[in-house]
Design an enzyme around this catalytic site. Structure first.
Site, PDB file in Angstrom:
ATOM      1  N   CYS A   1     -24.336   3.906 -13.250  1.00  0.00           N
ATOM      2  CA  CYS A   1     -23.218   5.037 -13.239  1.00  0.00           C
ATOM      3  C   CYS A   1     -23.663   6.366 -13.721  1.00  0.00           C
ATOM      4  CB  CYS A   1     -21.773   4.445 -13.685  1.00  0.00           C
ATOM      5  SG  CYS A   1     -20.470   5.873 -13.635  1.00  0.00           S
TER       6      CYS A   1
ATOM      7  N   GLU B   1       0.791  -1.134   0.085  1.00  0.00           N
ATOM      8  CA  GLU B   1      -0.068  -0.068   0.141  1.00  0.00           C
ATOM      9  C   GLU B   1       0.891   1.300  -0.059  1.00  0.00           C
ATOM     10  OE1 GLU B   1      -3.451   0.604  -0.062  1.00  0.00           O
ATOM     11  OE2 GLU B   1      -3.630  -1.415  -0.729  1.00  0.00           O
TER      12      GLU B   1
ATOM     13  N   CYS C   1     -12.370   1.747 -14.938  1.00  0.00           N
ATOM     14  CA  CYS C   1     -12.365   2.908 -14.660  1.00  0.00           C
ATOM     15  C   CYS C   1     -11.364   3.741 -14.602  1.00  0.00           C
ATOM     16  CB  CYS C   1     -13.316   3.044 -13.442  1.00  0.00           C
ATOM     17  SG  CYS C   1     -14.219   4.888 -13.119  1.00  0.00           S
TER      18      CYS C   1
END
Length: 348
Positions: free
Chosen positions: A206, A35, A190
């Site tokens: 969406c 991360e 996306c």
């Protein structure tokens, strides 16, 4: 489980990324490391760095026990070096305060250097299976488009709305898979430019897709002109091929890394070099520009071959003459390492 999560998990089962190195095994240390590395950096770039890092420092305890030069050398090239220093310090604090483990508590995780709410949520969700939302850049883009939210996502009011949506969509079941799935959707479908709406599992509901807003959402950050600075980098190389390096201070860019001596400009380079070594010829090397997040740096490298070290400029904690083997083990800024890797052979 809400419809958004159901559709996303169904897509993930067929198209999600399940072979990333930090997923096998998917423990707290590896999730945390990945991360931090993935902040500001793409997966394809991080994979090699991650593998080299865990090969050398496979556990939180080994990271905590490592010296800073080792950590920064393993990080060299990833940029944003403050991430590496925070990672190192957080590991030491885990040893001091949490029995050598990353805590399973959101507030305790966020109290560690370099761990914000989204990173803490990712650790708790992926390593421990606990229901905590995340909101990294990919997730912000997905939720901004899905809910049709205008306004720069970095603004506090917009970010607060996005956190509410992130929480409402996060399911209590398969939380680890959901967390990976929404990151994957933002990274592979996306995407920022030309999103693949035709294959998106959320296209039917969406708002941005429905209203033709995918090109303008998320709202771009208000523009700001980036200033340009310039300097000369001095490559002082002795007859044995050793190069003089200096360790940068704790403040400013590249803090704590080993770099080259600097002068304000090419005209001042000779004077600075002569205070560090006895020098003869000064050979300019190709100039280059390095772009930081907040300014551009124009660099003019100058090579001083056959420099003779001065007795008064002795090796120490912040300055040393290094051969190629020693240079390889130090944390250097990426452009400096590239510059050293491409030096011409020393002339007789």
């Amino acid at each position: 489980m809400n419809r958004f999560a159901e559709e996303l998990l169904r897509w993930f089962d067929h198209h999600g990324r399940k072979d990333l190195p930090w997923q096998h095994p998917r423990d707290a240390y590896r999730v945390w490391l990945s991360e931090i590395m993935l902040q500001q950096t793409q997966v394809i770039t991080v994979i090699g760095y991650f593998q080299r890092f865990v090969e050398r420092l496979p556990t939180l305890a080994s990271l905590a026990a490592a010296d800073e030069d080792t950590v920064l050398a393993l990080w060299s090239g990833l940029g944003y070096y403050r991430r590496a220093r925070f990672l190192h310090r957080a590991a030491q604090l885990c040893v001091e305060r949490h029995d050598g483990e990353l805590p399973r508590d959101l507030d305790a995780l966020m109290a560690l250097p370099g761990i914000g709410r989204s990173t803490a949520g990712a650790i708790l969700a992926q390593a421990y299976g606990l229901r905590f939302p995340i909101l990294d850049g990919n997730v912000k883009r997905v939720l901004t488009r899905y809910h049709g939210i205008a306004g720069f996502p970095g603004e506090s009011a917009i970010e607060k709305r996005l956190w509410i949506h992130a929480d409402e969509h996060t399911p209590a079941e398969r939380t680890a898979d959901y967390t990976q799935a929404i990151m994957d959707l933002g990274a592979t479908v996306c995407v920022r430019s030309k999103p693949a709406c035709l294959i998106c599992p959320q296209a039917a509901t969406c708002v941005a897709h429905r209203d033709g807003l995918t090109a303008v959402l998320p709202t771009a950050k208000p523009g700001k002109k980036i200033p340009t600075r310039s300097l000369a980098m001095l490559l002082l190389r002795d007859a044995q091929g050793r190069v003089l390096l200096e360790k940068r201070g704790p403040q400013g860019v590249w803090s704590g890394l080993w770099s080259l001596p600097e002068a304000a400009d090419v005209e001042a380079a000779g004077g600075v070099a002569s205070r560090l070594a006895r020098v003869r010829n000064a050979d300019p090397l190709p100039a280059f520009t390095h772009v930081f997040s907040h300014y551009r740096l124009d660099v003019s490298p100058i090579l001083f071959d056959h420099a003779t070290p001065l007795t008064a400029v002795a090796d120490g904690e912040s300055r040393r003459w290094c051969d190629l083997t020693q240079i390889a083990s130090l944390g250097l800024p990426a452009p400096v390492r590239t510059l050293l890797d491409n030096l011409p052979e020393i002339t007789p």
